[in-house]
Design a protein around this motif. Sequence first.
Motif, PDB file in Angstrom:
ATOM      1  N   UNK A  44       0.832  -1.194   0.000  1.00 16.66           N
ATOM      2  CA  UNK A  44       0.000   0.000   0.000  1.00 16.66           C
ATOM      3  C   UNK A  44       0.871   1.250   0.000  1.00 16.66           C
ATOM      4  N   UNK A  45       2.033   1.147   0.652  1.00 22.80           N
ATOM      5  CA  UNK A  45       2.972   2.259   0.714  1.00 22.80           C
ATOM      6  C   UNK A  45       4.385   1.737   0.486  1.00 22.80           C
ATOM      7  N   UNK A  46       5.143   2.456  -0.316  1.00 21.45           N
ATOM      8  CA  UNK A  46       6.537   2.111  -0.580  1.00 21.45           C
ATOM      9  C   UNK A  46       7.401   3.254  -0.073  1.00 21.45           C
ATOM     10  N   UNK A  47       8.267   2.953   0.894  1.00 23.17           N
ATOM     11  CA  UNK A  47       9.124   3.968   1.501  1.00 23.17           C
ATOM     12  C   UNK A  47      10.529   3.815   0.933  1.00 23.17           C
ATOM     13  N   UNK A  48      10.940   4.802   0.155  1.00 23.51           N
ATOM     14  CA  UNK A  48      12.180   4.716  -0.619  1.00 23.51           C
ATOM     15  C   UNK A  48      13.145   5.828  -0.222  1.00 23.51           C
ATOM     16  N   UNK A  49      14.421   5.477  -0.129  1.00 17.96           N
ATOM     17  CA  UNK A  49      15.441   6.463   0.165  1.00 17.96           C
ATOM     18  C   UNK A  49      16.369   6.703  -1.018  1.00 17.96           C
ATOM     19  N   UNK A  50      16.887   7.917  -1.105  1.00 14.46           N
ATOM     20  CA  UNK A  50      17.988   8.218  -2.020  1.00 14.46           C
ATOM     21  C   UNK A  50      18.734   9.431  -1.498  1.00 14.46           C
ATOM     22  N   UNK A  51      19.842   9.774  -2.129  1.00 11.05           N
ATOM     23  CA  UNK A  51      20.658  10.904  -1.692  1.00 11.05           C
ATOM     24  C   UNK A  51      20.444  12.094  -2.628  1.00 11.05           C
ATOM     25  N   UNK A  52      20.517  13.318  -2.123  1.00 11.50           N
ATOM     26  CA  UNK A  52      20.470  14.501  -2.988  1.00 11.50           C
ATOM     27  C   UNK A  52      21.837  14.698  -3.633  1.00 11.50           C
ATOM     28  N   UNK A  53      22.116  13.862  -4.622  1.00  8.81           N
ATOM     29  CA  UNK A  53      23.466  13.803  -5.168  1.00  8.81           C
ATOM     30  C   UNK A  53      23.408  13.426  -6.641  1.00  8.81           C
ATOM     31  N   UNK A  54      24.405  13.833  -7.401  1.00  7.69           N
ATOM     32  CA  UNK A  54      24.452  13.510  -8.824  1.00  7.69           C
ATOM     33  C   UNK A  54      24.538  12.002  -9.040  1.00  7.69           C
ATOM     34  N   UNK A  55      25.207  11.303  -8.154  1.00  6.80           N
ATOM     35  CA  UNK A  55      25.332   9.853  -8.294  1.00  6.80           C
ATOM     36  C   UNK A  55      23.993   9.143  -8.131  1.00  6.80           C
ATOM     37  N   UNK A  56      22.993   9.844  -7.618  1.00  5.41           N
ATOM     38  CA  UNK A  56      21.646   9.286  -7.450  1.00  5.41           C
ATOM     39  C   UNK A  56      20.675   9.905  -8.454  1.00  5.41           C
ATOM     40  N   UNK A  57      21.202  10.267  -9.599  1.00  4.23           N
ATOM     41  CA  UNK A  57      20.364  10.888 -10.628  1.00  4.23           C
ATOM     42  C   UNK A  57      19.208   9.991 -11.052  1.00  4.23           C
ATOM     43  N   UNK A  58      19.434   8.688 -11.130  1.00  2.48           N
ATOM     44  CA  UNK A  58      18.379   7.779 -11.597  1.00  2.48           C
ATOM     45  C   UNK A  58      17.146   7.837 -10.697  1.00  2.48           C
ATOM     46  N   UNK A  59      17.271   7.617  -9.380  1.00  2.00           N
ATOM     47  CA  UNK A  59      16.051   7.711  -8.556  1.00  2.00           C
ATOM     48  C   UNK A  59      15.495   9.122  -8.472  1.00  2.00           C
ATOM     49  N   UNK A  60      16.354  10.125  -8.509  1.00  2.00           N
ATOM     50  CA  UNK A  60      15.856  11.501  -8.461  1.00  2.00           C
ATOM     51  C   UNK A  60      14.976  11.785  -9.671  1.00  2.00           C
ATOM     52  N   UNK A  61      15.463  11.424 -10.853  1.00  2.00           N
ATOM     53  CA  UNK A  61      14.689  11.652 -12.078  1.00  2.00           C
ATOM     54  C   UNK A  61      13.403  10.822 -12.063  1.00  2.00           C
ATOM     55  N   UNK A  62      13.516   9.564 -11.625  1.00  2.00           N
ATOM     56  CA  UNK A  62      12.324   8.708 -11.584  1.00  2.00           C
ATOM     57  C   UNK A  62      11.263   9.268 -10.647  1.00  2.00           C
TER      58      UNK A  62
END
Length: 352
Positions: free
Chosen positions: A43-61
């Motif tokens: 029902x809920x998906x709790x996802x983490x990522x970093x505010x960083x260029x190396x995390x561009x994929x999840x940031x863009x998604x």
Amino acid sequence: MSLSRRSSASLLVLASLGLAACSGSSDATSAGSSAGSGASAAAEVRLGYFPNVTHAVPIVADKEGLFAKHLGGSTLKISTFNAGPAAMEALKSGAIDATYVGPGPATNAFINSQGEAIRIVSGAATGGAALVVDPSITSVAQLKGKKIATPQLGNTQDVALRFYLKEQGLTTDLQGGGDVNITPQENSQILDSFSQKLIAGAWVPEPYATRLVQAGGKVLVDEHSLWPGGKFPVTVLAVRPDFLTKHPDSVKALLEGQLDAEAFIASNATKAQSDVGAVIKAVSGKALDATVISAAWKNLEFTNDPVPSALAAGAEHAYAVGILKTKPNLDGLVDLTILNQVLTAAGKETVR
């Protein structure tokens, strides 16, 4: 033994990898794949990522609604982290279900939990890390007696620096002693410390390597030069094993969103870089110059391959420098089953 030779030796460990086949939130309510309504969808998906260029994929998604598109009726909750060990603690405690993270903290968490804490289900980026130092330093030997920073004790760059120094005959310890004083600091603090000459350099991921260069530093070691083929993971997707077992549809949706993000990055790099800049500004409170992001972008490859041989080598390195207290056993760490199903459905080459 050089890092490259140790990486080759790590193929013995690779056999045990077990290739089984500040916070914000986003409401994943748009129509997409069947994941959101599937029997195994959370029902809920709790996802983490970093505010960083190396995390561009999840940031863009996230920013482009690509995770939301595939999660369907599931709600997506985003948390951001500044370093891998903190993200791993959140994952192990059950505060989040999955997170993009560096390979060092991921393998450390797996080993320290006897294989119970995490599974790596995909890569997201390779490359993009370097040791940047004061221009007066022209050789590794000159690091003796100097203070060098890393983002956090035990994170991917921290392990890389410690092992590199060990290979060069320089000692370190986890308390900051030895021939080279390693000082863990947050990335933003590293930049300030370097500008004030409180540290002689730092081993950091992008865009901070580029920022340190623009602040007057020079690259002493480009980590690409230390790995076979120049390829090493800097970001992977780690998931709690119980979440992977109970909610494979949700994991599948995240990976579908990831593939869409990679395609978006390839076709619209300018907008993707703008997305990354917006997240960095929102989390840090400071805008990052677009030229910095663009320069850092060139040092990265956005890929689903977690480079298992490098994961194995990295675990060996963490053990060699005392971050890991027991010899690495990575059996079951990597499970690319769902990733390869998604890649096959998209008509793309699977990851071996």
